[in-house]
Motif scaffolding. Sequence first.
Motif, PDB file in Angstrom:
ATOM      1  N   PHE A 320      -0.846   0.334  -1.790  1.00 57.90           N
ATOM      2  CA  PHE A 320       0.385   0.542  -1.020  1.00 57.90           C
ATOM      3  C   PHE A 320       1.204   1.643  -1.686  1.00 57.90           C
ATOM      4  O   PHE A 320       1.183   1.797  -2.905  1.00 57.90           O
ATOM      5  CB  PHE A 320       1.230  -0.736  -0.975  1.00 57.90           C
ATOM      6  CG  PHE A 320       0.624  -1.822  -0.121  1.00 57.90           C
ATOM      7  CD1 PHE A 320       0.606  -1.713   1.266  1.00 57.90           C
ATOM      8  CD2 PHE A 320       0.067  -2.942  -0.704  1.00 57.90           C
ATOM      9  CE1 PHE A 320       0.048  -2.711   2.062  1.00 57.90           C
ATOM     10  CE2 PHE A 320      -0.496  -3.949   0.076  1.00 57.90           C
ATOM     11  CZ  PHE A 320      -0.506  -3.827   1.465  1.00 57.90           C
ATOM     12  N   ALA A 321       1.924   2.380  -0.874  1.00 52.96           N
ATOM     13  CA  ALA A 321       2.880   3.347  -1.404  1.00 52.96           C
ATOM     14  C   ALA A 321       4.206   2.629  -1.607  1.00 52.96           C
ATOM     15  O   ALA A 321       4.582   1.798  -0.786  1.00 52.96           O
ATOM     16  CB  ALA A 321       3.061   4.487  -0.412  1.00 52.96           C
ATOM     17  N   ASP A 322       4.901   2.937  -2.698  1.00 46.97           N
ATOM     18  CA  ASP A 322       6.211   2.315  -2.841  1.00 46.97           C
ATOM     19  C   ASP A 322       7.327   3.257  -2.381  1.00 46.97           C
ATOM     20  O   ASP A 322       8.488   2.897  -2.358  1.00 46.97           O
ATOM     21  CB  ASP A 322       6.459   1.780  -4.262  1.00 46.97           C
ATOM     22  CG  ASP A 322       6.142   2.803  -5.320  1.00 46.97           C
ATOM     23  OD1 ASP A 322       6.046   3.997  -4.952  1.00 46.97           O
ATOM     24  OD2 ASP A 322       5.988   2.422  -6.497  1.00 46.97           O
ATOM     25  N   HIS A 323       6.964   4.448  -1.998  1.00 48.32           N
ATOM     26  CA  HIS A 323       7.940   5.351  -1.384  1.00 48.32           C
ATOM     27  C   HIS A 323       7.165   6.342  -0.523  1.00 48.32           C
ATOM     28  O   HIS A 323       5.950   6.474  -0.653  1.00 48.32           O
ATOM     29  CB  HIS A 323       8.756   6.084  -2.449  1.00 48.32           C
ATOM     30  CG  HIS A 323       7.898   6.880  -3.397  1.00 48.32           C
ATOM     31  ND1 HIS A 323       7.252   6.306  -4.483  1.00 48.32           N
ATOM     32  CD2 HIS A 323       7.520   8.172  -3.391  1.00 48.32           C
ATOM     33  CE1 HIS A 323       6.543   7.231  -5.117  1.00 48.32           C
ATOM     34  NE2 HIS A 323       6.685   8.365  -4.476  1.00 48.32           N
TER      35      HIS A 323
END
Lengths: 329, 349
Positions: A320-323
């Motif tokens: 997952f990307a956190d931003h």
Amino acid sequence: MTPELTKSLARGMRRIRTVEETIAARYREQEMRCPTHLSSGQEAVSAAAGALLRHSDLTVSGHRAHAHYIAKGGNLNAMIAEIYGRVTGCARGKGGSMHLIDETVGFMGSTAIVGGTVPVGVGLGYSLMMKGGDDIACIFLGDAVVETGVFHEALNFATLKNLPVLFICENNFYSVYSPLEVRQPTAREIHEKIAGYGIHTASGDGNDVAAVHAIMSDAITKIRTGGGPAFLEFSTFRWREHCGPNFDDDLGYRPDPMIEEWTARDPISLFETKALSKGSLKQADIDAMQQEIDAEVNAAFDFARSSDFPPAEEAAMHVFADHMTGGMQ
Amino acid sequence: MRSFANEIRDGLDQALAEDPSVLVFGLGVPDPKGVFGTTLDLQEKYGEKRVFDMPTSENAMTGIAIGAALGGFKPVLTHQRLDFALLSMDQLVNNAAKWHFMFGGKRSVPITIRMILGRGWGQGPTHSQNLQSWFAHIPGLKVVMPALASDAKGLLLSSIFDPNPVIFLEHRWLHNAQTEAADTNRPIPLGEANLLREGDAVTVVSVSYMTIEALHAVDVLKEQGISCDLIDLRSISPIDWPKIEKSVKKTGKLLVLDTGFKSFGIAAEIMAHITETCFRDLTLPPARLTAPDYSESTSPALTKDYHIRAEHIAARIGEMTEREISTEPILNARNAAHDVPGNWFTGPF
């Protein structure tokens, strides 16, 4: 054709050929540990596209993508390092040969599912339409892609919305070992079927880089000036096996006359022989060009082989990307 | 009073107003019914380039959403039934879920895919499937399932502005659910479950529409002296393990409710996880109430015993606590047939 363009096309094809043949030569070292689909023999279409597309044009491709990435200006060190599974690779070793990306030059990604990036390319076209301007999206595809549902769905939408999308079909007549005639009705050529959508279509000899360039240039001009999507079909021929470094014509899946005819029509020598005889290219130019390319390619392999592997903990990273990431956010 | 459907619509409206990169499209989005009222008037307000109907091309339109996201937009794609979106599994699984991973973190894909699932009213085998576990099984997809009308907008806003692909699952039986909670535009973080009721008898973990049935059951049981923790998950991926574990450590008893099929589902995963992490805290084997392992039929005669309702939940909690309980207050309060969410629902879909 200007001398600059002549040189650029020759150089574009030679760069691709040199990379692919170096991969083929070194594959047996077992350091490139991933499926690798080479484009030797198919360089002309990519070289012409590379001469015509801007970095701000957004490109996607499929499993046989080295040539497209290189032609679009993708970082060669990062591509070779990716095939070697190194952390300096364009996808940090996550993707390998079939997952190339260099957004800094508008190469937005290649993936391994046949037809999988076609709608992604159309979506990029939608984003370009929304932003205005005259940049285009360019989708490289093979002859098998036109057999997928998602291709027709995506083409339907691109046509419906008059999107700035160039579909470039390299028809090399085989999907792995399956010839075109067991996969598609052959009464009409691919571009003739696509013409039913009412968009601009054209076809040409994919081993004649000058012809490809002219056809592509015309289509790109139309798209940039609001003409909507275009579909181009270029017939060509891969020299080596579908996937891997070897020749596999001992298996007998392609007729001998076809192999002879197409390999005799090497796109590089076809183009250079003509240019040399016309004097628009000199042998010294070619020699110097090849020397530079050899140095560049050798340096890319040195870079890759001297790069670190990604640390083991990266295997579980990037789920997952956190931003928001990426150049355009 | 505002309905769940209104809240979804207001969430879309707010996202479109707040961020010009938000796009909303899907079959029927600008039509007169506006996807059960969730997209009404948005095209008039934001124009045909940002809010639009689409071809019946679920797979390509998902890929187009991905491409638009790579081009800097935040698309929200809507499917009137989850079942239709199955045509887009290739783009969801091979592209959306993996883009960030397979390119080594180079680019995230901020897309939201709304899918409507449900049960009852003869929706039958291919209009009623609750396949949340399919999506939750795929690394890289977030899966959000609001239950309360008061959560719908906040969860949708978090989904739209999340950098990752989010599958946003709306149960058809919730669209008319009402809320009187203060109208707020505050996003609700994904992965935070909501402890709706507190008690020490049983930990009831629930999701989506099952939470509504669970609220009835838990409230009725409270009057009968049995108090339960009721945890509404709100998102399946990420999932709020700490909240579930904390509750199970207190109650020692776990009952999981899911709208999906029994085997290999969300309930199975929660039971497995709790068995691994809280085995010694459990005083009973974990239990689950889910749809059975066969598809929903169309005839109301064949769906009578198909759905889990509040009385089943209350009865199971009674068994788990070894208490005599009465389901009569639940049955007496019901004013609608088993195949509709309430008398307000008269079809046709």
